[in-house]
Design a protein around this motif. Sequence first.
Motif, PDB file in Angstrom:
ATOM      1  N   ARG A  42     -10.812  -7.758  -2.735  1.00 29.20           N
ATOM      2  CA  ARG A  42     -10.245  -7.184  -1.516  1.00 29.20           C
ATOM      3  C   ARG A  42      -8.717  -7.166  -1.516  1.00 29.20           C
ATOM      4  O   ARG A  42      -8.113  -6.762  -0.537  1.00 29.20           O
ATOM      5  N   TRP A  43      -8.090  -7.605  -2.583  1.00 27.84           N
ATOM      6  CA  TRP A  43      -6.638  -7.764  -2.575  1.00 27.84           C
ATOM      7  C   TRP A  43      -6.077  -7.467  -3.954  1.00 27.84           C
ATOM      8  O   TRP A  43      -6.760  -7.660  -4.972  1.00 27.84           O
ATOM      9  N   GLU A  44      -4.857  -6.971  -3.999  1.00 30.40           N
ATOM     10  CA  GLU A  44      -4.166  -6.797  -5.262  1.00 30.40           C
ATOM     11  C   GLU A  44      -2.746  -7.332  -5.137  1.00 30.40           C
ATOM     12  O   GLU A  44      -2.147  -7.314  -4.053  1.00 30.40           O
ATOM     13  N   ALA A  45      -2.216  -7.810  -6.255  1.00 31.01           N
ATOM     14  CA  ALA A  45      -0.873  -8.377  -6.256  1.00 31.01           C
ATOM     15  C   ALA A  45       0.159  -7.311  -5.906  1.00 31.01           C
ATOM     16  O   ALA A  45      -0.059  -6.110  -6.094  1.00 31.01           O
ATOM     17  N   LEU A  46       1.315  -7.772  -5.435  1.00 36.63           N
ATOM     18  CA  LEU A  46       2.343  -6.859  -4.930  1.00 36.63           C
ATOM     19  C   LEU A  46       2.925  -5.951  -6.004  1.00 36.63           C
ATOM     20  O   LEU A  46       3.473  -4.885  -5.692  1.00 36.63           O
ATOM     21  N   PHE A  47       2.813  -6.342  -7.278  1.00 37.97           N
ATOM     22  CA  PHE A  47       3.439  -5.524  -8.316  1.00 37.97           C
ATOM     23  C   PHE A  47       2.638  -4.279  -8.657  1.00 37.97           C
ATOM     24  O   PHE A  47       3.172  -3.333  -9.242  1.00 37.97           O
ATOM     25  N   TYR A  48       1.355  -4.242  -8.301  1.00 36.19           N
ATOM     26  CA  TYR A  48       0.531  -3.070  -8.640  1.00 36.19           C
ATOM     27  C   TYR A  48       1.056  -1.777  -8.003  1.00 36.19           C
ATOM     28  O   TYR A  48       1.216  -0.765  -8.701  1.00 36.19           O
ATOM     29  N   PRO A  49       1.318  -1.748  -6.695  1.00 34.90           N
ATOM     30  CA  PRO A  49       1.855  -0.490  -6.131  1.00 34.90           C
ATOM     31  C   PRO A  49       3.222  -0.120  -6.683  1.00 34.90           C
ATOM     32  O   PRO A  49       3.552   1.071  -6.782  1.00 34.90           O
ATOM     33  N   ILE A  50       4.022  -1.109  -7.074  1.00 29.78           N
ATOM     34  CA  ILE A  50       5.330  -0.808  -7.664  1.00 29.78           C
ATOM     35  C   ILE A  50       5.156  -0.140  -9.027  1.00 29.78           C
ATOM     36  O   ILE A  50       5.872   0.814  -9.376  1.00 29.78           O
ATOM     37  N   LEU A  51       4.194  -0.615  -9.803  1.00 29.95           N
ATOM     38  CA  LEU A  51       3.903   0.025 -11.088  1.00 29.95           C
ATOM     39  C   LEU A  51       3.383   1.446 -10.895  1.00 29.95           C
ATOM     40  O   LEU A  51       3.751   2.361 -11.644  1.00 29.95           O
ATOM     41  N   ARG A  52       2.554   1.645  -9.879  1.00 31.06           N
ATOM     42  CA  ARG A  52       2.005   2.985  -9.651  1.00 31.06           C
ATOM     43  C   ARG A  52       3.100   3.987  -9.296  1.00 31.06           C
ATOM     44  O   ARG A  52       3.018   5.158  -9.654  1.00 31.06           O
ATOM     45  N   VAL A  53       4.122   3.518  -8.569  1.00 33.50           N
ATOM     46  CA  VAL A  53       5.255   4.401  -8.260  1.00 33.50           C
ATOM     47  C   VAL A  53       5.902   4.899  -9.544  1.00 33.50           C
ATOM     48  O   VAL A  53       6.417   6.029  -9.616  1.00 33.50           O
ATOM     49  N   GLN A  54       5.849   4.084 -10.585  1.00 31.23           N
ATOM     50  CA  GLN A  54       6.437   4.468 -11.865  1.00 31.23           C
ATOM     51  C   GLN A  54       5.436   5.179 -12.769  1.00 31.23           C
ATOM     52  O   GLN A  54       5.702   5.398 -13.952  1.00 31.23           O
TER      53      GLN A  54
END
Length: 307
Positions: A203-215
Amino acid sequence: MKQLEKLDINMFRTLVTIYERGSFTEAAHLIGINQSTVSYTMKILRDSFEDPLFVRTGNKIEPTDRCHEIVEELRDVLTTLDRLGSKKEFEPEEAQGTVVISCNYHERRALIPEAVQRIRRDAPHIKVHLHEAAVDGKRQLLENTVDILLGPVAIIGDVFYRRHLFSDRYVCLMAADNPLADQPLTLDQFCTAKHLAITHNGRWEALFYPILRVQGINLAPDVSIPNHDNLRQMIRGSDLVATIPGRLAKDLSDELVIKPFPLEVPIAIDMYWTERTHFSGLHKWIRQILADVSVEHRKRFPLDNGS
């Protein structure tokens, strides 16, 4: 009886004081108002209750039967209001109550053991319950199922109060025999590595995942686990890389290798609460304990920037 909209608490206090002193003059002096104010107040009270309330007999005033009834009721009301209005100093050793704190592993590991020890030492009658936050912290606060929320949740809104506790940053954790362990870890190497993710039951993902997706980087973990409980055993002897907060990783540095995460992704651990407990002496005391423990945690496990 006429409507009582014109009456206020000061009028009731005046009536009770006159009743107890047996004198309009003494009551005015005791309350700190002039005689004309007492006369005006009595006129309003008499009109409202449709009763003279006091009658003069010789040099004294005597309360009517109706006045006796009213004053007996008002005494309890005024005592309750005085008690509610007085700001009693919070005394931990005598306090009773329950505090519910919602958080996840990061906060439970960093803050909760020391905080609970202090609470139990200084306020032995207080009960502390911990709830798993996962992704439900904001909802838990809004539904009043928890009193305090700890975590990197970045809640925005007028109904929430916030206090920053400490900051962290991500690092990469791997076995000593991992080929990446003896060289600087680049972003390309990180992306091609085999990853282990903590997901709080998916149910959760670490904060760095969306930052990587932006890249444009869509990282798919090779292994996911619900919590940090057996993280050491999962990584040891494997080719897996776990990206976790640095202060948590330090506990595992005796067996595993820690590498800087190739991107700067700060983690802000904050404390949130709502208006419901904002002025509570008990909850203010608990929040201060959590803040004090966080200061000591920062000193024991400093980051490069000292946060």
